[in-house]
Design a protein around this motif. Sequence first.
Motif, PDB file in Angstrom:
ATOM      1  N   ASN A   9       0.843  -1.191   0.000  1.00  0.00           N
ATOM      2  CA  ASN A   9       0.000   0.000   0.000  1.00  0.00           C
ATOM      3  C   ASN A   9       0.881   1.246   0.000  1.00  0.00           C
ATOM      4  N   THR A  10       1.165   1.777  -1.188  1.00  0.00           N
ATOM      5  CA  THR A  10       2.041   2.942  -1.311  1.00  0.00           C
ATOM      6  C   THR A  10       1.382   4.220  -0.800  1.00  0.00           C
ATOM      7  N   GLU A  11       0.081   4.181  -0.522  1.00  0.00           N
ATOM      8  CA  GLU A  11      -0.617   5.355  -0.015  1.00  0.00           C
ATOM      9  C   GLU A  11      -0.530   5.470   1.505  1.00  0.00           C
ATOM     10  N   CYS A  12       0.167   4.542   2.150  1.00  0.00           N
ATOM     11  CA  CYS A  12       0.307   4.560   3.608  1.00  0.00           C
ATOM     12  C   CYS A  12       1.570   5.326   4.009  1.00  0.00           C
ATOM     13  N   LYS A  13       1.457   6.070   5.076  1.00  0.00           N
ATOM     14  CA  LYS A  13       2.576   6.849   5.608  1.00  0.00           C
ATOM     15  C   LYS A  13       3.744   5.949   6.018  1.00  0.00           C
ATOM     16  N   HIS A  14       3.472   4.724   6.401  1.00  0.00           N
ATOM     17  CA  HIS A  14       4.507   3.825   6.914  1.00  0.00           C
ATOM     18  C   HIS A  14       5.150   2.955   5.830  1.00  0.00           C
ATOM     19  N   HIS A  15       4.719   3.103   4.574  1.00  0.00           N
ATOM     20  CA  HIS A  15       5.269   2.287   3.489  1.00  0.00           C
ATOM     21  C   HIS A  15       6.714   2.681   3.213  1.00  0.00           C
ATOM     22  N   CYS A  16       7.596   1.682   3.098  1.00  0.00           N
ATOM     23  CA  CYS A  16       9.014   1.902   2.811  1.00  0.00           C
ATOM     24  C   CYS A  16       9.383   1.222   1.506  1.00  0.00           C
ATOM     25  N   LYS A  17      10.613   1.448   1.077  1.00  0.00           N
ATOM     26  CA  LYS A  17      11.107   0.777  -0.122  1.00  0.00           C
ATOM     27  C   LYS A  17      11.048  -0.732   0.067  1.00  0.00           C
ATOM     28  N   ASN A  18      11.010  -1.433  -1.014  1.00  0.00           N
ATOM     29  CA  ASN A  18      10.946  -2.907  -1.028  1.00  0.00           C
ATOM     30  C   ASN A  18       9.672  -3.430  -0.379  1.00  0.00           C
ATOM     31  N   ASP A  19       8.622  -2.611  -0.346  1.00  0.00           N
ATOM     32  CA  ASP A  19       7.296  -3.011   0.143  1.00  0.00           C
ATOM     33  C   ASP A  19       7.286  -3.475   1.592  1.00  0.00           C
ATOM     34  N   TYR A  20       7.995  -2.776   2.452  1.00  0.00           N
ATOM     35  CA  TYR A  20       7.961  -3.098   3.880  1.00  0.00           C
ATOM     36  C   TYR A  20       7.301  -1.971   4.653  1.00  0.00           C
ATOM     37  N   CYS A  21       6.764  -2.314   5.800  1.00  0.00           N
ATOM     38  CA  CYS A  21       6.109  -1.361   6.695  1.00  0.00           C
ATOM     39  C   CYS A  21       7.086  -1.009   7.809  1.00  0.00           C
ATOM     40  N   ASP A  22       7.198   0.283   8.156  1.00  0.00           N
ATOM     41  CA  ASP A  22       8.163   0.683   9.177  1.00  0.00           C
ATOM     42  C   ASP A  22       7.550   0.869  10.562  1.00  0.00           C
ATOM     43  N   THR A  23       6.379   0.304  10.787  1.00  0.00           N
ATOM     44  CA  THR A  23       5.737   0.423  12.096  1.00  0.00           C
ATOM     45  C   THR A  23       5.195  -0.934  12.524  1.00  0.00           C
ATOM     46  N   THR A  24       4.709  -0.988  13.741  1.00  0.00           N
ATOM     47  CA  THR A  24       4.058  -2.207  14.199  1.00  0.00           C
ATOM     48  C   THR A  24       2.707  -2.307  13.526  1.00  0.00           C
ATOM     49  N   VAL A  25       2.470  -3.397  12.861  1.00  0.00           N
ATOM     50  CA  VAL A  25       1.245  -3.575  12.099  1.00  0.00           C
ATOM     51  C   VAL A  25       0.183  -4.212  12.977  1.00  0.00           C
ATOM     52  N   ASN A  26      -0.991  -3.609  12.988  1.00  0.00           N
ATOM     53  CA  ASN A  26      -2.132  -4.173  13.705  1.00  0.00           C
ATOM     54  C   ASN A  26      -3.172  -4.583  12.673  1.00  0.00           C
ATOM     55  N   ILE A  27      -3.479  -5.868  12.627  1.00  0.00           N
ATOM     56  CA  ILE A  27      -4.461  -6.386  11.689  1.00  0.00           C
ATOM     57  C   ILE A  27      -5.721  -6.740  12.474  1.00  0.00           C
ATOM     58  N   ASN A  28      -6.870  -6.226  12.026  1.00  0.00           N
ATOM     59  CA  ASN A  28      -8.112  -6.535  12.742  1.00  0.00           C
ATOM     60  C   ASN A  28      -8.679  -7.869  12.282  1.00  0.00           C
ATOM     61  N   SER A  29      -9.804  -8.264  12.855  1.00  0.00           N
ATOM     62  CA  SER A  29     -10.389  -9.577  12.544  1.00  0.00           C
ATOM     63  C   SER A  29     -10.849  -9.683  11.093  1.00  0.00           C
ATOM     64  N   GLY A  30     -11.074  -8.546  10.430  1.00  0.00           N
ATOM     65  CA  GLY A  30     -11.474  -8.546   9.025  1.00  0.00           C
ATOM     66  C   GLY A  30     -10.292  -8.597   8.068  1.00  0.00           C
ATOM     67  N   GLY A  31      -9.075  -8.582   8.608  1.00  0.00           N
ATOM     68  CA  GLY A  31      -7.881  -8.647   7.774  1.00  0.00           C
ATOM     69  C   GLY A  31      -7.382  -7.297   7.291  1.00  0.00           C
ATOM     70  N   ARG A  32      -7.968  -6.207   7.810  1.00  0.00           N
ATOM     71  CA  ARG A  32      -7.545  -4.866   7.399  1.00  0.00           C
ATOM     72  C   ARG A  32      -6.479  -4.330   8.349  1.00  0.00           C
ATOM     73  N   CYS A  33      -5.560  -3.553   7.804  1.00  0.00           N
ATOM     74  CA  CYS A  33      -4.492  -2.948   8.602  1.00  0.00           C
ATOM     75  C   CYS A  33      -5.052  -1.760   9.378  1.00  0.00           C
ATOM     76  N   GLU A  34      -4.897  -1.782  10.680  1.00  0.00           N
ATOM     77  CA  GLU A  34      -5.354  -0.675  11.514  1.00  0.00           C
ATOM     78  C   GLU A  34      -4.260   0.368  11.708  1.00  0.00           C
ATOM     79  N   SER A  35      -3.062   0.098  11.200  1.00  0.00           N
ATOM     80  CA  SER A  35      -1.938   1.029  11.328  1.00  0.00           C
ATOM     81  C   SER A  35      -1.872   2.017  10.170  1.00  0.00           C
ATOM     82  N   PHE A  36      -2.783   1.901   9.201  1.00  0.00           N
ATOM     83  CA  PHE A  36      -2.765   2.745   8.010  1.00  0.00           C
ATOM     84  C   PHE A  36      -2.933   4.211   8.365  1.00  0.00           C
TER      85      PHE A  36
END
Length: 93
Positions: A9-36
């Motif tokens: 998700n390149t529209e996320c503030k936490h998106h880094c090069k090589n498609d990694y996230c630079d924060t702790t990712v919280n995934i809810n029961s629906g599978g959506r990222c709550e850290s977006f």
Amino acid sequence: MARKVKCKNTECKHHCKNDYCDTTVNINSGGRCESFEKNIVYYFHLVWEALADKNFIDMVEIIRNPEIKIGLFMSWSASIWDLLKWSGEPAVW
């Protein structure tokens, strides 16, 4: 144990090069990222979607989606900045 999570998700503030996230990712029961968190790409994308089939954005569309105002301002600011950069004039902000 912390591990790197791939995120495309390149529209996320936490998106880094090589498609990694630079924060702790919280995934809810629906599978959506709550850290977006929205970044500038998110707002530019809104403007480009609104301009997909026409060359203007009317007030009705802005009322339906107020975040387009932010995207328009960012697009305008980036355009002015680019013009000043190419003109050789110092940017005074």
